[in-house]
Design a protein around this motif. Structure first.
Motif, PDB file in Angstrom:
ATOM      1  N   LEU A  13       0.596  -1.277  -0.224  1.00 28.91           N
ATOM      2  CA  LEU A  13      -0.053   0.164   0.045  1.00 28.91           C
ATOM      3  C   LEU A  13       0.674   1.244  -0.155  1.00 28.91           C
ATOM      4  O   LEU A  13       1.826   1.303   0.868  1.00 28.91           O
ATOM      5  CB  LEU A  13      -0.944  -0.035   1.233  1.00 28.91           C
ATOM      6  CG  LEU A  13      -2.225  -0.742   1.256  1.00 28.91           C
ATOM      7  CD1 LEU A  13      -1.991  -2.116   1.264  1.00 28.91           C
ATOM      8  CD2 LEU A  13      -2.900  -0.330   2.630  1.00 28.91           C
ATOM      9  N   HIS A  61      -0.446  -2.489  -4.674  1.00 33.17           N
ATOM     10  CA  HIS A  61      -1.694  -3.057  -4.817  1.00 33.17           C
ATOM     11  C   HIS A  61      -2.769  -2.203  -4.512  1.00 33.17           C
ATOM     12  O   HIS A  61      -3.933  -2.125  -5.137  1.00 33.17           O
ATOM     13  CB  HIS A  61      -2.013  -4.237  -4.028  1.00 33.17           C
ATOM     14  CG  HIS A  61      -0.960  -5.365  -4.300  1.00 33.17           C
ATOM     15  ND1 HIS A  61       0.058  -5.440  -3.545  1.00 33.17           N
ATOM     16  CD2 HIS A  61      -0.905  -6.447  -5.203  1.00 33.17           C
ATOM     17  CE1 HIS A  61       0.762  -6.534  -4.121  1.00 33.17           C
ATOM     18  NE2 HIS A  61       0.141  -7.024  -5.137  1.00 33.17           N
ATOM     19  N   LEU A  62      -2.585  -0.985  -3.842  1.00 34.36           N
ATOM     20  CA  LEU A  62      -3.518   0.040  -3.607  1.00 34.36           C
ATOM     21  C   LEU A  62      -2.849   1.296  -3.151  1.00 34.36           C
ATOM     22  O   LEU A  62      -2.030   1.416  -2.528  1.00 34.36           O
ATOM     23  CB  LEU A  62      -4.388  -0.678  -2.149  1.00 34.36           C
ATOM     24  CG  LEU A  62      -5.482   0.483  -1.548  1.00 34.36           C
ATOM     25  CD1 LEU A  62      -6.554   1.024  -2.600  1.00 34.36           C
ATOM     26  CD2 LEU A  62      -6.119  -0.175  -0.329  1.00 34.36           C
ATOM     27  N   VAL A  89      -4.629   1.168  -8.507  1.00 31.61           N
ATOM     28  CA  VAL A  89      -5.895   1.260  -7.722  1.00 31.61           C
ATOM     29  C   VAL A  89      -5.946   2.257  -6.695  1.00 31.61           C
ATOM     30  O   VAL A  89      -5.038   2.182  -5.839  1.00 31.61           O
ATOM     31  CB  VAL A  89      -6.268  -0.437  -7.135  1.00 31.61           C
ATOM     32  CG1 VAL A  89      -7.422  -0.300  -6.247  1.00 31.61           C
ATOM     33  CG2 VAL A  89      -6.189  -1.339  -8.131  1.00 31.61           C
ATOM     34  N   TYR A  91      -7.675   4.745  -4.127  1.00 29.71           N
ATOM     35  CA  TYR A  91      -8.976   5.382  -3.204  1.00 29.71           C
ATOM     36  C   TYR A  91      -8.511   6.422  -2.342  1.00 29.71           C
ATOM     37  O   TYR A  91      -7.426   6.714  -1.852  1.00 29.71           O
ATOM     38  CB  TYR A  91      -9.356   4.206  -2.437  1.00 29.71           C
ATOM     39  CG  TYR A  91     -10.057   3.297  -2.927  1.00 29.71           C
ATOM     40  CD1 TYR A  91     -11.637   3.114  -2.962  1.00 29.71           C
ATOM     41  CD2 TYR A  91      -9.455   2.048  -3.678  1.00 29.71           C
ATOM     42  CE1 TYR A  91     -12.222   2.267  -3.441  1.00 29.71           C
ATOM     43  CE2 TYR A  91     -10.359   1.186  -4.219  1.00 29.71           C
ATOM     44  CZ  TYR A  91     -11.573   1.285  -3.967  1.00 29.71           C
ATOM     45  OH  TYR A  91     -12.517   0.291  -4.599  1.00 29.71           O
ATOM     46  N   VAL A 127     -10.424  -1.469   3.471  1.00 39.15           N
ATOM     47  CA  VAL A 127      -9.177  -1.812   2.777  1.00 39.15           C
ATOM     48  C   VAL A 127      -8.962  -3.448   2.665  1.00 39.15           C
ATOM     49  O   VAL A 127      -8.708  -3.753   1.801  1.00 39.15           O
ATOM     50  CB  VAL A 127      -7.845  -1.229   3.816  1.00 39.15           C
ATOM     51  CG1 VAL A 127      -6.566  -1.803   3.142  1.00 39.15           C
ATOM     52  CG2 VAL A 127      -7.861   0.254   3.707  1.00 39.15           C
ATOM     53  N   ILE A 130     -11.272  -4.439  -0.381  1.00 40.50           N
ATOM     54  CA  ILE A 130     -10.466  -3.898  -1.529  1.00 40.50           C
ATOM     55  C   ILE A 130      -9.205  -4.910  -1.832  1.00 40.50           C
ATOM     56  O   ILE A 130      -9.061  -5.226  -2.981  1.00 40.50           O
ATOM     57  CB  ILE A 130      -9.978  -2.401  -1.495  1.00 40.50           C
ATOM     58  CG1 ILE A 130     -11.224  -1.561  -1.376  1.00 40.50           C
ATOM     59  CG2 ILE A 130      -8.994  -2.029  -2.576  1.00 40.50           C
ATOM     60  CD1 ILE A 130     -10.615   0.055  -0.683  1.00 40.50           C
ATOM     61  N   LEU A 131      -8.331  -5.219  -0.820  1.00 41.71           N
ATOM     62  CA  LEU A 131      -7.506  -5.828  -1.231  1.00 41.71           C
ATOM     63  C   LEU A 131      -7.619  -7.435  -1.620  1.00 41.71           C
ATOM     64  O   LEU A 131      -7.110  -8.190  -2.238  1.00 41.71           O
ATOM     65  CB  LEU A 131      -6.418  -6.146  -0.156  1.00 41.71           C
ATOM     66  CG  LEU A 131      -5.731  -4.645   0.130  1.00 41.71           C
ATOM     67  CD1 LEU A 131      -4.889  -4.777   1.565  1.00 41.71           C
ATOM     68  CD2 LEU A 131      -4.673  -4.263  -1.018  1.00 41.71           C
TER      69      LEU A 131
END
Length: 144
Positions: A13, A61-62, A89, A91, A127, A130-131
């Motif tokens: 992240l 990944h995020l 990705v 947010y 989270v 999402i993951l």
């Protein structure tokens, strides 16, 4: 970078937020998910860190992105990251979630804007979802 001690993690992240206290809270609440957290305290730092990680084949990944940053806002950060990696990705995580700028973040490629008012335990669950590949739809969009 913050990561679990002695554990190999697969999820990375990138957290772009200029508030050190928020960075620390995010790390604290996400640590049970056993993720690697890369902090960036400005938009420029976040874009540069994303580029470096992508080049090293460690693409996050995020990305968790605040709207209000000292050097550029979250809209511009999202645009730059999406230009670099259309599959990113991203947010938003901001107190300014019901604003035109938050809507512009979504137009720039942010999947959803999560209000900080959800609290950190609920944020952790979001989270996690999402993951795990689940779509997050908060239904917060409105005509502004």
């Amino acid at each position: 970078m913050w990561s679990p001690r002695g554990k190999s993690t697969s999820k990375r992240l990138l957290v772009i937020d200029d508030e050190q206290a928020i960075q620390e809270l995010i790390h604290l609440y996400l640590s049970p998910l056993e993720v690697e957290v890369y902090p960036a305290l400005s938009g420029e730092e976040g874009v540069a860190l994303y580029a470096r990680l992508k080049k090293e084949e460690n693409t996050p990944h995020l990305v968790i992105l605040n709207l209000k940053l000292p050097d550029m806002d979250g809209v511009e950060v999202a645009r730059r990251i999406m230009q670099m990696d259309p599959d990113a990705v991203i947010y938003g995580f901001t107190a300014s979630f019901h604003t035109r700028r938050a809507e512009q973040m979504k137009k720039a490629g942010v999947k959803e804007v999560i209000p900080r008012t959800v609290g950190f335990p609920a944020f952790r669950e979001m989270v996690k979802n999402i993951l795990e590949g689940r779509t997050l739809n908060l239904g917060l969009s409105q005509d502004l």
